[in-house]
Write a protein that holds these residues in place. Structure first.
Motif, mmCIF file in Angstrom:
data_model
loop_
_atom_site.group_PDB
_atom_site.id
_atom_site.type_symbol
_atom_site.label_atom_id
_atom_site.label_comp_id
_atom_site.label_asym_id
_atom_site.label_seq_id
_atom_site.Cartn_x
_atom_site.Cartn_y
_atom_site.Cartn_z
ATOM 1 N N SER A 1 0.836 -1.204 0.000
ATOM 2 C CA SER A 1 0.000 0.000 0.000
ATOM 3 C C SER A 1 0.871 1.254 0.000
ATOM 4 O O SER A 1 1.875 1.332 0.708
ATOM 5 C CB SER A 1 -0.902 0.019 1.241
ATOM 6 O OG SER A 1 -1.825 -1.042 1.207
ATOM 7 N N GLY A 2 0.484 2.217 -0.825
ATOM 8 C CA GLY A 2 1.197 3.487 -0.866
ATOM 9 C C GLY A 2 2.481 3.475 -1.662
ATOM 10 O O GLY A 2 3.245 4.451 -1.607
ATOM 11 N N CYS A 3 2.719 2.406 -2.436
ATOM 12 C CA CYS A 3 4.005 2.333 -3.149
ATOM 13 C C CYS A 3 3.980 3.065 -4.486
ATOM 14 O O CYS A 3 5.022 3.231 -5.118
ATOM 15 C CB CYS A 3 4.419 0.874 -3.354
ATOM 16 S SG CYS A 3 3.461 -0.010 -4.609
ATOM 17 N N GLY A 4 2.809 3.489 -4.946
ATOM 18 C CA GLY A 4 2.764 4.243 -6.198
ATOM 19 C C GLY A 4 2.106 3.522 -7.358
ATOM 20 O O GLY A 4 2.269 3.947 -8.514
ATOM 21 N N LYS A 5 1.333 2.459 -7.076
ATOM 22 C CA LYS A 5 0.694 1.707 -8.161
ATOM 23 C C LYS A 5 -0.291 2.584 -8.937
ATOM 24 O O LYS A 5 -0.249 2.644 -10.168
ATOM 25 C CB LYS A 5 -0.034 0.478 -7.593
ATOM 26 C CG LYS A 5 0.872 -0.494 -6.864
ATOM 27 C CD LYS A 5 0.118 -1.733 -6.403
ATOM 28 C CE LYS A 5 -0.929 -1.464 -5.347
ATOM 29 N NZ LYS A 5 -0.358 -0.944 -4.075
ATOM 30 N N SER A 6 -1.178 3.258 -8.220
ATOM 31 C CA SER A 6 -2.157 4.122 -8.891
ATOM 32 C C SER A 6 -1.487 5.319 -9.538
ATOM 33 O O SER A 6 -1.940 5.819 -10.578
ATOM 34 C CB SER A 6 -3.224 4.586 -7.897
ATOM 35 O OG SER A 6 -3.984 3.491 -7.409
ATOM 36 N N THR A 7 -0.404 5.788 -8.941
ATOM 37 C CA THR A 7 0.349 6.903 -9.526
ATOM 38 C C THR A 7 0.870 6.529 -10.907
ATOM 39 O O THR A 7 0.855 7.349 -11.834
ATOM 40 C CB THR A 7 1.522 7.289 -8.609
ATOM 41 O OG1 THR A 7 1.010 7.688 -7.340
ATOM 42 C CG2 THR A 7 2.336 8.420 -9.208
ATOM 43 N N LEU A 8 1.301 5.291 -11.069
ATOM 44 C CA LEU A 8 1.759 4.832 -12.384
ATOM 45 C C LEU A 8 0.659 4.960 -13.425
ATOM 46 O O LEU A 8 0.902 5.376 -14.563
ATOM 47 C CB LEU A 8 2.225 3.373 -12.305
ATOM 48 C CG LEU A 8 3.709 3.117 -12.093
ATOM 49 C CD1 LEU A 8 3.978 1.622 -12.042
ATOM 50 C CD2 LEU A 8 4.537 3.764 -13.199
ATOM 51 N N LEU A 9 -0.574 4.604 -13.043
ATOM 52 C CA LEU A 9 -1.688 4.721 -13.989
ATOM 53 C C LEU A 9 -1.915 6.185 -14.372
ATOM 54 O O LEU A 9 -2.227 6.487 -15.532
ATOM 55 C CB LEU A 9 -2.964 4.134 -13.391
ATOM 56 C CG LEU A 9 -2.968 2.636 -13.070
ATOM 57 C CD1 LEU A 9 -4.382 2.167 -12.746
ATOM 58 C CD2 LEU A 9 -2.382 1.809 -14.204
ATOM 59 N N SER A 10 -1.759 7.086 -13.410
ATOM 60 C CA SER A 10 -1.919 8.511 -13.697
ATOM 61 C C SER A 10 -0.893 8.985 -14.724
ATOM 62 O O SER A 10 -1.194 9.814 -15.593
ATOM 63 C CB SER A 10 -1.776 9.339 -12.414
ATOM 64 O OG SER A 10 -2.816 9.054 -11.505
ATOM 65 N N LEU A 11 0.322 8.466 -14.640
ATOM 66 C CA LEU A 11 1.354 8.829 -15.609
ATOM 67 C C LEU A 11 1.023 8.272 -16.991
ATOM 68 O O LEU A 11 1.196 8.953 -18.005
ATOM 69 C CB LEU A 11 2.719 8.301 -15.161
ATOM 70 C CG LEU A 11 3.263 8.781 -13.817
ATOM 71 C CD1 LEU A 11 4.658 8.207 -13.583
ATOM 72 C CD2 LEU A 11 3.294 10.289 -13.740
#
Length: 252
Positions: A41-51
């Motif tokens: 959790s909080g490692c940046g998985k969803s952030t990757l999708l945003s990129l």
């Protein structure tokens, strides 16, 4: 290849200073593949999708879709978020055609295609109903059809089954997986559920804790001919699960 991440990094500002979220992320997704991303959790998985969908730029490296750098949101990429985000004041038809309206209104061909998707996936009789009149699984199918209606070639799925109870989640995830396969889409799924990732994916990318790096990539070709439910009974399923669990446990 459909997606190519080349040494992608992201550092952002917070009230406490700079936060390094992603570090040197590199992997590819081939056209027609279903790839899952798992990690703490909080490692940046969803952030990757945003990129990947162009909602924010990386601070290092490159994100390419169809060989072109991603600089802004594009009709080539559709995002299905955690919540279905259906509008209660709109009918099911009004919800699934929302993206088309934002693009200038559903033309004849797009309207016919959307109607076909509703009929094909069991929602044709509910076109004039409201979201509150649908089950959780039906709402998720509606959300997927809304995403498909605009004709994206790449689907980004950000934990779309997390709000469902366990039994419904099993059924709906298999259902959505089948729709994506039949529509010949490329998909990238973010999930916390290792079992879900194994049951749905061609490959799994395992991320470390923040700042996230790619810890491993698992090829699930040994399970590729099996349905999502059949995979859960296969001996290789437990082997993959144990391996990925140990990798994640090291990093939590």
């Amino acid at each position: 290849m459909m997606i190519d991440l080349e040494h992608v990094a992201l550092t952002y500002q917070s009230p406490d200073g700079e936060i390094e979220a992603l570090r040197d992320i590199s992997f590819t997704v081939e056209e027609g593949e279903f790839v899952s991303i798992v990690g703490p959790s909080g490692c940046g998985k969803s952030t990757l999708l945003s990129l990947i969908c162009g909602l924010e730029p990386p601070t290092g490296g490159r994100v390419l879709v169809d060989g072109k750098p991603v600089t802004a949101p594009s009709g080539r990429v559709g995002l299905m978020p955690q919540r279905d985000q259906l509008f209660e004041w709109r009918t099911i038809w009004g919800n699934v055609t929302l993206g088309l309206e934002l693009e200038g209104g559903p033309g004849g061909a797009a309207k016919a295609q959307t109607q076909m998707l509703l009929e094909q996936y069991g929602l044709g009789a509910f076109a004039q109903k409201r979201p509150s009149q649908l089950s959780g699984g039906m709402r998720q199918r509606c959300a997927l059809i809304r995403t498909l209606a605009t004709g994206p070639r790449l689907l980004l799925l950000d934990e779309p089954f997390s709000a469902l109870d366990y039994q419904t989640r099993l059924s709906v995830s298999a259902d959505i997986h089948g729709i994506i396969r039949r529509e010949h889409k490329t998909a990238l799924l973010v999930t916390h559920d290792i079992s879900e990732a194994i049951s749905l994916s061609d490959r799994i990318v395992v991320l470390s804790r923040r700042p996230a790096v790619v810890r491993s990539i698992h090829d699930l070709s040994a399970l590729r001919t099996l349905s999502p439910m059949e995979r859960r009974d296969a001996p290789a399923f437990r082997e993959f699960f144990n391996t990925i669990w140990k990798e994640l446990d090291i990093n939590v």
